[in-house]
Design a protein around this motif. Structure first.
Motif, PDB file in Angstrom:
ATOM      1  N   SER A 185      11.681  -2.226  -7.415  1.00  0.00           N
ATOM      2  CA  SER A 185      11.429  -1.098  -6.524  1.00  0.00           C
ATOM      3  C   SER A 185      10.423  -0.119  -7.124  1.00  0.00           C
ATOM      4  CB  SER A 185      12.743  -0.378  -6.209  1.00  0.00           C
ATOM      5  OG  SER A 185      13.339   0.135  -7.380  1.00  0.00           O
ATOM      6  N   ILE A 186      10.534   0.133  -8.431  1.00  0.00           N
ATOM      7  CA  ILE A 186       9.599   1.061  -9.072  1.00  0.00           C
ATOM      8  C   ILE A 186       8.195   0.466  -9.144  1.00  0.00           C
ATOM      9  CG2 ILE A 186       9.043   2.230 -11.242  1.00  0.00           C
ATOM     10  CD1 ILE A 186      12.050   2.551 -11.695  1.00  0.00           C
ATOM     11  N   ALA A 187       8.101  -0.826  -9.487  1.00  0.00           N
ATOM     12  CA  ALA A 187       6.793  -1.489  -9.547  1.00  0.00           C
ATOM     13  C   ALA A 187       6.138  -1.502  -8.171  1.00  0.00           C
ATOM     14  CB  ALA A 187       6.957  -2.913 -10.078  1.00  0.00           C
ATOM     15  N   ALA A 188       6.925  -1.823  -7.142  1.00  0.00           N
ATOM     16  CA  ALA A 188       6.387  -1.871  -5.782  1.00  0.00           C
ATOM     17  C   ALA A 188       5.945  -0.483  -5.323  1.00  0.00           C
ATOM     18  CB  ALA A 188       7.443  -2.430  -4.827  1.00  0.00           C
ATOM     19  N   PHE A 189       6.720   0.529  -5.666  1.00  0.00           N
ATOM     20  CA  PHE A 189       6.387   1.901  -5.284  1.00  0.00           C
ATOM     21  C   PHE A 189       5.051   2.332  -5.877  1.00  0.00           C
ATOM     22  CE2 PHE A 189       6.486   6.360  -6.751  1.00  0.00           C
ATOM     23  CZ  PHE A 189       6.445   7.002  -5.527  1.00  0.00           C
ATOM     24  N   LEU A 190       4.893   2.156  -7.183  1.00  0.00           N
ATOM     25  CA  LEU A 190       3.661   2.582  -7.846  1.00  0.00           C
ATOM     26  C   LEU A 190       2.451   1.800  -7.348  1.00  0.00           C
ATOM     27  CD1 LEU A 190       4.667   3.192 -11.573  1.00  0.00           C
ATOM     28  CD2 LEU A 190       3.852   4.873  -9.921  1.00  0.00           C
ATOM     29  N   LEU A 191       2.597   0.475  -7.250  1.00  0.00           N
ATOM     30  CA  LEU A 191       1.479  -0.361  -6.817  1.00  0.00           C
ATOM     31  C   LEU A 191       1.051  -0.018  -5.396  1.00  0.00           C
ATOM     32  CD1 LEU A 191      -0.424  -2.681  -7.502  1.00  0.00           C
ATOM     33  CD2 LEU A 191       1.323  -4.284  -6.688  1.00  0.00           C
ATOM     34  N   SER A 192       2.023   0.135  -4.500  1.00  0.00           N
ATOM     35  CA  SER A 192       1.688   0.436  -3.103  1.00  0.00           C
ATOM     36  C   SER A 192       1.048   1.814  -2.965  1.00  0.00           C
ATOM     37  CB  SER A 192       2.939   0.347  -2.222  1.00  0.00           C
ATOM     38  OG  SER A 192       3.899   1.315  -2.589  1.00  0.00           O
ATOM     39  N   GLN A 193       1.515   2.791  -3.758  1.00  0.00           N
ATOM     40  CA  GLN A 193       0.934   4.131  -3.699  1.00  0.00           C
ATOM     41  C   GLN A 193      -0.512   4.140  -4.181  1.00  0.00           C
ATOM     42  OE1 GLN A 193       3.167   5.827  -1.535  1.00  0.00           O
ATOM     43  NE2 GLN A 193       2.316   7.496  -2.740  1.00  0.00           N
ATOM     44  N   LEU A 194      -0.796   3.428  -5.265  1.00  0.00           N
ATOM     45  CA  LEU A 194      -2.154   3.385  -5.802  1.00  0.00           C
ATOM     46  C   LEU A 194      -3.104   2.665  -4.842  1.00  0.00           C
ATOM     47  CD1 LEU A 194      -1.394   2.640  -9.577  1.00  0.00           C
ATOM     48  CD2 LEU A 194      -1.959   4.845  -8.506  1.00  0.00           C
ATOM     49  N   ILE A 195      -2.597   1.611  -4.200  1.00  0.00           N
ATOM     50  CA  ILE A 195      -3.407   0.896  -3.205  1.00  0.00           C
ATOM     51  C   ILE A 195      -3.635   1.770  -1.985  1.00  0.00           C
ATOM     52  CG2 ILE A 195      -3.400  -1.041  -1.573  1.00  0.00           C
ATOM     53  CD1 ILE A 195      -1.955  -2.674  -3.729  1.00  0.00           C
ATOM     54  N   ASP A 196      -2.590   2.461  -1.540  1.00  0.00           N
ATOM     55  CA  ASP A 196      -2.681   3.330  -0.364  1.00  0.00           C
ATOM     56  C   ASP A 196      -3.742   4.406  -0.561  1.00  0.00           C
ATOM     57  OD1 ASP A 196      -1.856   5.873   1.209  1.00  0.00           O
ATOM     58  OD2 ASP A 196      -0.681   4.293   2.172  1.00  0.00           O
ATOM     59  N   VAL A 197      -3.695   5.096  -1.712  1.00  0.00           N
ATOM     60  CA  VAL A 197      -4.632   6.199  -1.944  1.00  0.00           C
ATOM     61  C   VAL A 197      -6.064   5.688  -2.076  1.00  0.00           C
ATOM     62  CG1 VAL A 197      -4.432   6.222  -4.469  1.00  0.00           C
ATOM     63  CG2 VAL A 197      -4.964   8.334  -3.260  1.00  0.00           C
ATOM     64  N   THR A 198      -6.239   4.502  -2.632  1.00  0.00           N
ATOM     65  CA  THR A 198      -7.582   3.931  -2.784  1.00  0.00           C
ATOM     66  C   THR A 198      -8.185   3.591  -1.427  1.00  0.00           C
ATOM     67  OG1 THR A 198      -7.030   3.014  -4.961  1.00  0.00           O
ATOM     68  CG2 THR A 198      -8.922   2.062  -3.807  1.00  0.00           C
ATOM     69  N   ILE A 199      -7.406   2.918  -0.579  1.00  0.00           N
ATOM     70  CA  ILE A 199      -7.896   2.539   0.750  1.00  0.00           C
ATOM     71  C   ILE A 199      -8.128   3.777   1.606  1.00  0.00           C
ATOM     72  CG2 ILE A 199      -7.324   1.305   2.876  1.00  0.00           C
ATOM     73  CD1 ILE A 199      -5.764  -0.684   1.158  1.00  0.00           C
ATOM     74  N   PHE A 200      -7.205   4.746   1.532  1.00  0.00           N
ATOM     75  CA  PHE A 200      -7.323   5.981   2.301  1.00  0.00           C
ATOM     76  C   PHE A 200      -8.647   6.675   2.001  1.00  0.00           C
ATOM     77  CE2 PHE A 200      -6.794  10.451   3.161  1.00  0.00           C
ATOM     78  CZ  PHE A 200      -5.966  10.531   4.264  1.00  0.00           C
ATOM     79  N   ASN A 201      -8.966   6.824   0.724  1.00  0.00           N
ATOM     80  CA  ASN A 201     -10.193   7.518   0.340  1.00  0.00           C
ATOM     81  C   ASN A 201     -11.443   6.707   0.643  1.00  0.00           C
ATOM     82  OD1 ASN A 201      -9.672  10.223  -1.218  1.00  0.00           O
ATOM     83  ND2 ASN A 201      -8.028   8.852  -1.820  1.00  0.00           N
ATOM     84  N   PHE A 202     -11.330   5.379   0.590  1.00  0.00           N
ATOM     85  CA  PHE A 202     -12.469   4.533   0.950  1.00  0.00           C
ATOM     86  C   PHE A 202     -12.815   4.709   2.430  1.00  0.00           C
ATOM     87  CE2 PHE A 202     -14.010   0.519   2.766  1.00  0.00           C
ATOM     88  CZ  PHE A 202     -15.186   0.372   2.049  1.00  0.00           C
ATOM     89  N   LEU A 233       2.292  -3.959   2.962  1.00  0.00           N
ATOM     90  CA  LEU A 233       2.362  -5.417   2.855  1.00  0.00           C
ATOM     91  C   LEU A 233       2.615  -5.804   1.396  1.00  0.00           C
ATOM     92  CD1 LEU A 233       2.026  -8.215   4.193  1.00  0.00           C
ATOM     93  CD2 LEU A 233      -0.417  -8.066   3.647  1.00  0.00           C
ATOM     94  N   ILE A 234       1.880  -5.171   0.507  1.00  0.00           N
ATOM     95  CA  ILE A 234       2.068  -5.419  -0.931  1.00  0.00           C
ATOM     96  C   ILE A 234       3.459  -4.975  -1.373  1.00  0.00           C
ATOM     97  CG2 ILE A 234       1.217  -4.891  -3.238  1.00  0.00           C
ATOM     98  CD1 ILE A 234      -0.715  -6.547  -1.536  1.00  0.00           C
ATOM     99  N   ASP A 235       3.866  -3.791  -0.939  1.00  0.00           N
ATOM    100  CA  ASP A 235       5.167  -3.239  -1.321  1.00  0.00           C
ATOM    101  C   ASP A 235       6.310  -4.159  -0.913  1.00  0.00           C
ATOM    102  OD1 ASP A 235       6.840  -0.570  -1.972  1.00  0.00           O
ATOM    103  OD2 ASP A 235       7.646  -1.487  -0.159  1.00  0.00           O
ATOM    104  N   SER A 236       6.276  -4.644   0.314  1.00  0.00           N
ATOM    105  CA  SER A 236       7.372  -5.460   0.844  1.00  0.00           C
ATOM    106  C   SER A 236       7.544  -6.752   0.064  1.00  0.00           C
ATOM    107  CB  SER A 236       7.122  -5.767   2.329  1.00  0.00           C
ATOM    108  OG  SER A 236       7.076  -4.579   3.089  1.00  0.00           O
ATOM    109  N   PHE A 237       6.432  -7.372  -0.317  1.00  0.00           N
ATOM    110  CA  PHE A 237       6.517  -8.641  -1.039  1.00  0.00           C
ATOM    111  C   PHE A 237       6.827  -8.445  -2.519  1.00  0.00           C
ATOM    112  CE2 PHE A 237       4.624 -10.269   2.781  1.00  0.00           C
ATOM    113  CZ  PHE A 237       5.067 -11.588   2.841  1.00  0.00           C
ATOM    114  N   VAL A 238       6.287  -7.384  -3.112  1.00  0.00           N
ATOM    115  CA  VAL A 238       6.514  -7.158  -4.544  1.00  0.00           C
ATOM    116  C   VAL A 238       7.979  -6.834  -4.825  1.00  0.00           C
ATOM    117  CG1 VAL A 238       6.029  -5.613  -6.481  1.00  0.00           C
ATOM    118  CG2 VAL A 238       4.153  -6.487  -5.088  1.00  0.00           C
ATOM    119  N   VAL A 239       8.564  -5.925  -4.045  1.00  0.00           N
ATOM    120  CA  VAL A 239       9.936  -5.509  -4.322  1.00  0.00           C
ATOM    121  C   VAL A 239      10.917  -6.661  -4.151  1.00  0.00           C
ATOM    122  CG1 VAL A 239      10.400  -4.660  -1.973  1.00  0.00           C
ATOM    123  CG2 VAL A 239      11.672  -3.728  -3.911  1.00  0.00           C
TER     124      VAL A 239
END
Length: 221
Positions: free
Chosen positions: A117-134, A157-163
């Motif tokens: 859950s922690i790995a999925a949370f961090l990874l999804s947040q970093l991906i979210d902020v990158t795409i948002f700003n792009f 999508l990443i979060d659901s599969f990683v967790v």
């Protein structure tokens, strides 16, 4: 302490973000049925996390979201440490309304679930902020819905599969077909909620922009 209105907005958004993220982790052990689908009740608070992520990103930038995400991950770890301590302390026999067995059944999540859950949370947040700003760099100040929904589509999508992959598939608790179907079900539900909450992005953007019109006027004035 709060010199400007923007300071106050940041603290409020951070409070909403952290509260929903931590609560989602704590209640995630309960499964619910929505039609023919079974999923964790922990899915319910996550759309609020997506909403506040986008608002923080909008007004405080990529660094604001990244720092908050790492702080929140640390607080989630801290919450689980406290739970482990609480589990290890015996309940008062014949006095405590909650037995050790009941308490452990609710809060005694396995290490794999915590790590996942922690790995999925961090990874999804970093991906979210990158795409948002792009997307924002390409569209400017317009098309709020596009950068908000677009970042959520990929990050969740990443979060659901990683967790599920780390918490259940890798330890061998579920087979591959169950892993895929469960991840897709959770993803579809979270994405649907995020899309339904899109009007709240505009409402939040409107409310915050109006509130910050007089910034940087000091709140004490």
């Amino acid at each position: 302490m709060f010199k400007t209105r923007k300071d106050l907005v940041f603290v409020i958004l951070c409070g909403i973000f952290i509260t929903n993220a931590v609560v989602a982790e704590l209640i995630g052990g309960k499964l619910i049925e929505i039609g023919p689908f079974v999923m964790s009740i922990g899915i319910i608070p996550w759309p609020i996390v997506f909403l506040t992520t986008d608002l923080i990103n909008e007004y405080f930038g990529k660094q604001g979201v990244q720092k908050l995400s790492f702080i929140t991950a640390g607080l989630i770890v801290y919450a689980f440490i406290l739970l482990f301590v609480a589990i290890s302390v015996p309940a008062a026999k014949g006095i405590s309304p909650v037995s050790d067995e009941a308490f452990t059944a609710v809060f005694g999540q396995s290490m794999w679930i915590i790590v996942g859950s922690i790995a999925a949370f961090l990874l999804s947040q970093l991906i979210d902020v990158t795409i948002f700003n792009f997307v924002k760099s390409k569209t400017g100040g317009s098309k709020i819905w596009l950068r908000s929904t677009g970042s959520t589509v990929i990050s969740q999508l990443i979060d659901s599969f990683v967790v599920l992959g780390i918490a259940f598939y890798l330890p061998g608790k579920i087979d591959f077909d169950t892993f895929i179907s469960s991840a897709l079900t959770g993803y579809t539900f979270k994405l649907s909620l995020a899309i339904l909450l899109t009007p709240l992005i505009y409402l939040g953007h409107y409310a915050i922009s109006n509130y910050l019109k007089n910034d940087p006027v000091r709140l004490s004035q």
